[in-house]
Design a protein around this motif. Sequence first.
Motif, short mmCIF file in Angstrom:
data_model
loop_
_atom_site.label_atom_id
_atom_site.label_comp_id
_atom_site.label_asym_id
_atom_site.label_seq_id
_atom_site.Cartn_x
_atom_site.Cartn_y
_atom_site.Cartn_z
N ARG A 159 5.08 2.15 -2.94
CA ARG A 159 6.45 2.55 -2.61
C ARG A 159 6.79 2.10 -1.18
N HIS A 160 5.85 2.29 -0.25
CA HIS A 160 6.08 1.87 1.14
C HIS A 160 6.26 0.35 1.22
N ARG A 161 5.44 -0.40 0.50
CA ARG A 161 5.55 -1.86 0.49
C ARG A 161 6.90 -2.31 -0.04
N LEU A 162 7.36 -1.69 -1.13
CA LEU A 162 8.66 -2.04 -1.70
C LEU A 162 9.79 -1.70 -0.74
N GLN A 163 9.69 -0.56 -0.08
CA GLN A 163 10.72 -0.18 0.90
C GLN A 163 10.74 -1.16 2.06
N GLN A 164 9.56 -1.57 2.51
CA GLN A 164 9.48 -2.51 3.63
C GLN A 164 10.11 -3.84 3.25
N GLU A 165 9.84 -4.33 2.05
CA GLU A 165 10.43 -5.59 1.59
C GLU A 165 11.94 -5.46 1.51
N SER A 166 12.41 -4.33 1.01
CA SER A 166 13.85 -4.10 0.91
C SER A 166 14.48 -4.04 2.29
N THR A 167 13.83 -3.35 3.21
CA THR A 167 14.35 -3.24 4.58
C THR A 167 14.38 -4.61 5.24
N ASP A 168 13.34 -5.39 5.07
CA ASP A 168 13.29 -6.74 5.66
C ASP A 168 14.43 -7.60 5.12
#
Length: 99
Positions: free
Chosen positions: A19-28
């Motif tokens: 979930r954190h990885r997906l959020q980070q990709e989305s934020t980037d």
Amino acid sequence: MKMPDKEIRLIVAETLAERHRLQQESTDAIVLKATASVLAPFGIEEDDRKEPRADFQHLRRWRKSVEQAQSCAFKAVITVIAAGLMGAVWLGVKVVLGK
């Protein structure tokens, strides 16, 4: 049949990491899109970084040359003032000795 606590913790940790990885990709992606939309009106395209880099290098050289010119002008003013004072002192000495 009950799952061991270790296994539950492992599953939860993996889920949270994903979930954190997906959020980070989305934020980037959001940050990149926002940056591109802010820079686009200035003529800075996402793929063309050479031109803005050259412009900033030119501005930096211009700023440094202006700073150097200001420094030289300040030194010249100090030199003129010092020479004027020394000339006035010399004339004063000549007048006093000439009497």
